[in-house]
Design a protein around this motif. Structure first.
Motif, PDB file in Angstrom:
ATOM      1  N   SER A  29       0.817  -1.224   0.000  1.00  0.00           N
ATOM      2  CA  SER A  29       0.000   0.000   0.000  1.00  0.00           C
ATOM      3  C   SER A  29       0.848   1.270   0.000  1.00  0.00           C
ATOM      4  O   SER A  29       0.299   2.366   0.027  1.00  0.00           O
ATOM      5  CB  SER A  29      -0.911   0.002   1.225  1.00  0.00           C
ATOM      6  N   THR A  30       2.156   1.144   0.003  1.00  0.00           N
ATOM      7  CA  THR A  30       3.154   2.236  -0.017  1.00  0.00           C
ATOM      8  C   THR A  30       3.258   2.984   1.320  1.00  0.00           C
ATOM      9  O   THR A  30       3.917   4.008   1.389  1.00  0.00           O
ATOM     10  CB  THR A  30       2.933   3.275  -1.153  1.00  0.00           C
ATOM     11  N   LEU A  31       2.623   2.471   2.363  1.00  0.00           N
ATOM     12  CA  LEU A  31       2.755   3.132   3.668  1.00  0.00           C
ATOM     13  C   LEU A  31       4.085   2.768   4.329  1.00  0.00           C
ATOM     14  O   LEU A  31       4.541   3.445   5.231  1.00  0.00           O
ATOM     15  CB  LEU A  31       1.596   2.733   4.593  1.00  0.00           C
ATOM     16  N   VAL A  32       4.654   1.666   3.876  1.00  0.00           N
ATOM     17  CA  VAL A  32       5.963   1.233   4.388  1.00  0.00           C
ATOM     18  C   VAL A  32       6.903   1.130   3.190  1.00  0.00           C
ATOM     19  O   VAL A  32       6.500   0.650   2.129  1.00  0.00           O
ATOM     20  CB  VAL A  32       5.840  -0.140   5.106  1.00  0.00           C
ATOM     21  N   ARG A  33       8.106   1.622   3.384  1.00  0.00           N
ATOM     22  CA  ARG A  33       9.069   1.586   2.278  1.00  0.00           C
ATOM     23  C   ARG A  33       9.906   0.316   2.350  1.00  0.00           C
ATOM     24  O   ARG A  33      10.425  -0.019   3.415  1.00  0.00           O
ATOM     25  CB  ARG A  33       9.994   2.802   2.335  1.00  0.00           C
TER      26      ARG A  33
ATOM     27  N   TYR B 104       1.527   5.606  -8.297  1.00  0.00           N
ATOM     28  CA  TYR B 104       0.192   6.181  -8.552  1.00  0.00           C
ATOM     29  C   TYR B 104      -0.639   5.262  -9.443  1.00  0.00           C
ATOM     30  O   TYR B 104      -1.836   5.093  -9.224  1.00  0.00           O
ATOM     31  CB  TYR B 104       0.315   7.575  -9.182  1.00  0.00           C
TER      32      TYR B 104
ATOM     33  N   LYS C 140      -1.628   2.143  -7.375  1.00  0.00           N
ATOM     34  CA  LYS C 140      -2.637   2.397  -6.342  1.00  0.00           C
ATOM     35  C   LYS C 140      -4.062   2.422  -6.891  1.00  0.00           C
ATOM     36  O   LYS C 140      -5.016   2.194  -6.143  1.00  0.00           O
ATOM     37  CB  LYS C 140      -2.345   3.726  -5.657  1.00  0.00           C
ATOM     38  N   LEU C 141      -4.205   2.734  -8.174  1.00  0.00           N
ATOM     39  CA  LEU C 141      -5.551   2.768  -8.772  1.00  0.00           C
ATOM     40  C   LEU C 141      -6.199   1.386  -8.751  1.00  0.00           C
ATOM     41  O   LEU C 141      -7.421   1.259  -8.792  1.00  0.00           O
ATOM     42  CB  LEU C 141      -5.471   3.258 -10.224  1.00  0.00           C
TER      43      LEU C 141
ATOM     44  N   ILE D  79      -7.560  -0.996   0.199  1.00  0.00           N
ATOM     45  CA  ILE D  79      -7.011  -1.568   1.431  1.00  0.00           C
ATOM     46  C   ILE D  79      -8.017  -1.428   2.573  1.00  0.00           C
ATOM     47  O   ILE D  79      -8.582  -0.351   2.765  1.00  0.00           O
ATOM     48  CB  ILE D  79      -5.712  -0.817   1.840  1.00  0.00           C
TER      49      ILE D  79
ATOM     50  N   ASN E 111      -9.249   3.617  10.671  1.00  0.00           N
ATOM     51  CA  ASN E 111      -8.422   4.790  10.350  1.00  0.00           C
ATOM     52  C   ASN E 111      -9.177   5.854   9.564  1.00  0.00           C
ATOM     53  O   ASN E 111      -8.588   6.545   8.749  1.00  0.00           O
ATOM     54  CB  ASN E 111      -7.149   4.359   9.606  1.00  0.00           C
TER      55      ASN E 111
ATOM     56  N   GLN F  48     -13.382   9.293   0.069  1.00  0.00           N
ATOM     57  CA  GLN F  48     -12.438   8.351  -0.551  1.00  0.00           C
ATOM     58  C   GLN F  48     -12.641   8.309  -2.064  1.00  0.00           C
ATOM     59  O   GLN F  48     -11.680   8.248  -2.821  1.00  0.00           O
ATOM     60  CB  GLN F  48     -12.623   6.953   0.071  1.00  0.00           C
TER      61      GLN F  48
ATOM     62  N   TYR G  79     -10.890  11.108  -3.562  1.00  0.00           N
ATOM     63  CA  TYR G  79      -9.437  10.918  -3.632  1.00  0.00           C
ATOM     64  C   TYR G  79      -9.037  10.138  -4.883  1.00  0.00           C
ATOM     65  O   TYR G  79      -7.897  10.211  -5.321  1.00  0.00           O
ATOM     66  CB  TYR G  79      -8.927  10.162  -2.403  1.00  0.00           C
ATOM     67  N   TYR G  80      -9.963   9.350  -5.407  1.00  0.00           N
ATOM     68  CA  TYR G  80      -9.674   8.599  -6.635  1.00  0.00           C
ATOM     69  C   TYR G  80     -10.187   9.337  -7.864  1.00  0.00           C
ATOM     70  O   TYR G  80     -10.198   8.776  -8.961  1.00  0.00           O
ATOM     71  CB  TYR G  80     -10.269   7.178  -6.549  1.00  0.00           C
TER      72      TYR G  80
ATOM     73  N   MET H  55      -3.569   9.391 -12.923  1.00  0.00           N
ATOM     74  CA  MET H  55      -4.792  10.194 -12.805  1.00  0.00           C
ATOM     75  C   MET H  55      -4.791  11.292 -13.847  1.00  0.00           C
ATOM     76  O   MET H  55      -3.756  11.930 -14.081  1.00  0.00           O
ATOM     77  CB  MET H  55      -4.875  10.855 -11.425  1.00  0.00           C
TER      78      MET H  55
ATOM     79  N   GLN I 129      -4.793  10.196  14.105  1.00  0.00           N
ATOM     80  CA  GLN I 129      -5.922   9.247  13.982  1.00  0.00           C
ATOM     81  C   GLN I 129      -5.656   8.204  12.911  1.00  0.00           C
ATOM     82  O   GLN I 129      -6.461   7.301  12.717  1.00  0.00           O
ATOM     83  CB  GLN I 129      -7.197   9.995  13.566  1.00  0.00           C
ATOM     84  N   ARG I 130      -4.598   8.384  12.175  1.00  0.00           N
ATOM     85  CA  ARG I 130      -4.193   7.528  11.058  1.00  0.00           C
ATOM     86  C   ARG I 130      -5.125   7.651   9.857  1.00  0.00           C
ATOM     87  O   ARG I 130      -5.030   6.860   8.922  1.00  0.00           O
ATOM     88  CB  ARG I 130      -4.061   6.066  11.495  1.00  0.00           C
TER      89      ARG I 130
ATOM     90  N   ILE J 211      -3.302   9.948  -5.319  1.00  0.00           N
ATOM     91  CA  ILE J 211      -3.165  11.413  -5.455  1.00  0.00           C
ATOM     92  C   ILE J 211      -1.687  11.798  -5.418  1.00  0.00           C
ATOM     93  O   ILE J 211      -0.979  11.432  -4.473  1.00  0.00           O
ATOM     94  CB  ILE J 211      -3.892  12.156  -4.316  1.00  0.00           C
TER      95      ILE J 211
ATOM     96  N   HIS K 196       7.116   4.598   6.892  1.00  0.00           N
ATOM     97  CA  HIS K 196       8.219   4.042   7.685  1.00  0.00           C
ATOM     98  C   HIS K 196       9.324   3.482   6.792  1.00  0.00           C
ATOM     99  O   HIS K 196       9.047   2.869   5.800  1.00  0.00           O
ATOM    100  CB  HIS K 196       7.698   2.928   8.586  1.00  0.00           C
TER     101      HIS K 196
END
Lengths: 306, 257
Positions: A52-56, A74, A77-78, A82, A88, A102, A105-106, B1, B90-91, B101, B257
């Motif tokens: 999900s790209t939250l962790v490298r 990008y 992610k389309l 998740i 969250n 959401q 955002y897309y 996009m 809040q994440r 995006i 991270h």
């Protein structure tokens, strides 16, 4: 069929030196229903974080439908949605706004976003709560809201990190039905869960994580076939005692109480044979059930070995 | 996009930001009006009448631009830093980070939210000031340009603060120990002509001094600083801070991270 997720030699070492992933290779085929299993801290959530790209990632390659999450994030992610382990979304937003935002955002047009928000909230039984603040929802409703949110852009891949944790059994079953419907519609689903029954019921393929590595990656069927024996519990119509099994072909049966006993079934043995033996000694069976979830049994046997 | 999708995403972030600060309007829009109203009453009316003229204007007229600027700076900064950090805490920021995006759209959305709140509070303070004094705007273009750029700069600064913040304490340190002294020493309440040479030198190193004076030029037509130099400085700060924000987002500072 193309790969929905393709991972090669994935390593992740956090800043504190903890090695969360130590060379993971994984292929998840399109339209699969795939389980990621393992004890806490095995690396499942880190893997989802990297997708999900939250962790490298420290090294290795991860691609979603052929698009690298490191070099083409990008585009990648389309294609996926998740559902994280922890709630969250903003607790102050209204339920419908969480999903509508959401969609925005897309880049979904407002009319499309509104139509899909209604559809998914209805399907997940949240439409009546659409104007409630999301913090007012119960735990199960919050989980369903996260699923609706993840689906609003209609991704080809849905990744769920313990989606039914803390959800009551009725709701869990209805969520399973919903996910199976989504999967039948062509969406690839990857699931991490602590409910082994959930993985066994839903998933066709499975990868087992341990200490940052995949120790098993196979079909659910072949994994369960590796079980050496399976124990069934039989509830009887009438009272029984130990003597009834003596001299019979099921002498290895163990009495549990006056109306139940258990029998171990080895690979190749057939449950119908047991019933034949039981009818020979005039035991009427009222109910039969597996003693433990088979996957759980597999897990426990592995834990004993390690 | 596509560009259209990016615009929808930008609009969504902005709408969410506006929804947030208008939902809690008692915390976000009312306090500046009351605080600045008290400044006008005490410093403008009561004390100002004894001070006499400053920079060729009555004291209450003199402090109007500075007080508007103070409200804009504090509120544009506070909006971005509190909103972004709350979402980190809040994440819910993960909703944005897992979406497709681009970083610059995320930045534009949050900065636009800060600018809207800053300007909304600025407009409220302007209305409050009209209940205490009358004045005409000397140069509308300069006035709008300066206030807009100032709101952008402090929204960007708030964004950087939020990226690095690990606790709610971290988002109050900069406003308390950096912003407030710079604003009060930036010529909101006095002309630098009143200061000794050393004081003028120190003031010339304070970027807020240029913002306040450029804005004062736009409203009253008088300034202690060179207006063109001030505008160049505002553009330079905007560019530097925007670049820093994009680089930090790309590196995932405080987010990934």
């Amino acid at each position: 069929m193309a790969s929905a997720i393709s991972i090669q030699e994935l390593h992740k070492t956090y800043a504190n030196g903890h090695q969360a992933l130590r060379g993971v290779d994984l292929e998840v085929q399109e339209q699969d229903f795939f389980a990621l299993l393992g004890p806490n801290g095995a690396g499942k959530s880190t893997l989802i974080g990297i997708i999900s790209t939250l962790v490298r990632q420290t090294s290795g390659n991860v691609s979603v439908f052929g698009k690298s999450v490191a070099t083409h994030p990008y585009e990648a992610k389309l294609d996926f949605g998740i559902v994280p382990q922890e709630v969250n979304f903003s607790p102050f937003e209204k339920v419908a706004d969480v999903v509508m935002t959401q969609a925005g955002y897309y880049g979904l047009h407002r009319s499309v976003a509104r139509e899909r928000t209604e559809r998914y909230l209805r399907q997940l039984g949240l439409w009546d709560k659409r104007d409630n603040r999301s913090r007012m929802l119960s735990g199960g409703m919050k989980r369903r809201l996260m699923i609706a949110r993840a689906l609003v852009h209609e991704p080809r891949l849905l990744i769920l990190d313990e989606p039914t944790a803390g959800v009551d059994i009725d709701l869990r079953r209805s969520m399973w039905d919903f996910l199976q419907e989504i999967n039948k519609g062509g969406t690839t689903i990857v699931l991490t869960t602590h409910y082994l029954e959930e993985a066994e019921s839903l998933c066709r393929n499975i990868a087992i994580f341990d200490d940052g590595r995949i120790t098993e990656c196979t079909s659910m069927k072949s994994l369960l076939n590796k079980l050496e024996l399976q124990t069934f519990i039989f509830d009887t119509q009438y009272e029984i005692d130990m003597h009834v099994f003596r001299g019979s072909d099921i002498g290895h049966a163990r009495i549990l109480d006056t109306h139940s006993f258990e029998i171990d079934l080895k690979p190749g043995e057939d449950l119908s044979q047991i019933f034949t033996h039981l009818s020979r000694i005039n035991i009427l069976v009222k109910n039969v059930r597996s003693k433990t979830n088979r996957l759980e049994q597999f897990f426990l046997s592995r834990a004993k070995i390690s | 996009m596509s560009s259209r999708q990016k615009y929808v995403a930008f609009e969504t972030i902005l709408a969410k930001e506006v929804r947030r600060f208008t939902r809690i309007w008692v915390q976000t829009l009312v306090p500046p009006a009351i605080t600045i109203g008290l400044y006008f009453l005490i410093f403008g009316n009561l004390i100002g009448a004894r001070i006499g003229d400053m920079g060729g204007h009555s004291y209450i007229e003199f402090i109007v631009p500075g007080l508007i600027m103070m409200a804009v700076i504090q509120n544009s900064y506070a909006n971005v830093v509190s909103s972004f950090f709350s979402q980190k805490f809040q994440r819910s920021i993960e909703e944005l980070l897992v979406s497709p995006i681009p970083n610059y759209v995320i930045l534009c959305g949050f900065v636009a939210g800060g600018v809207v709140r800053g300007l909304a509070v600025g407009a409220i303070v302007l209305l409050v000031s009209f209940t205490f004094t009358d004045f005409y705007i000397h140069d509308l273009t300069i006035t709008v340009l300066i206030i807009f750029l100032t709101a952008v700069i402090f929204s960007l600064a708030g964004f950087i603060n939020a990226l690095f913040a690990n606790s709610f304490d971290d988002i109050s340190i900069v406003p308390t120990f950096v912003l407030t002294p710079l604003i009060y020493l930036g010529g909101v309440f006095y002309s630098v002509d009143l200061l000794p040479d050393a004081g003028r030198l120190v003031s010339s190193l304070n970027p807020i001094f240029y913002m306040v004076n450029a804005f004062r030029f736009g409203i009253l037509g008088t300034s202690d600083a060179n207006i063109y130099w001030s505008i160049v400085m505002l553009f330079t700060f905007s560019a530097l801070l925007s670049t820093s924000c994009i680089m930090l987002l790309r590196r995932g500072t405080g987010l990934r991270h």
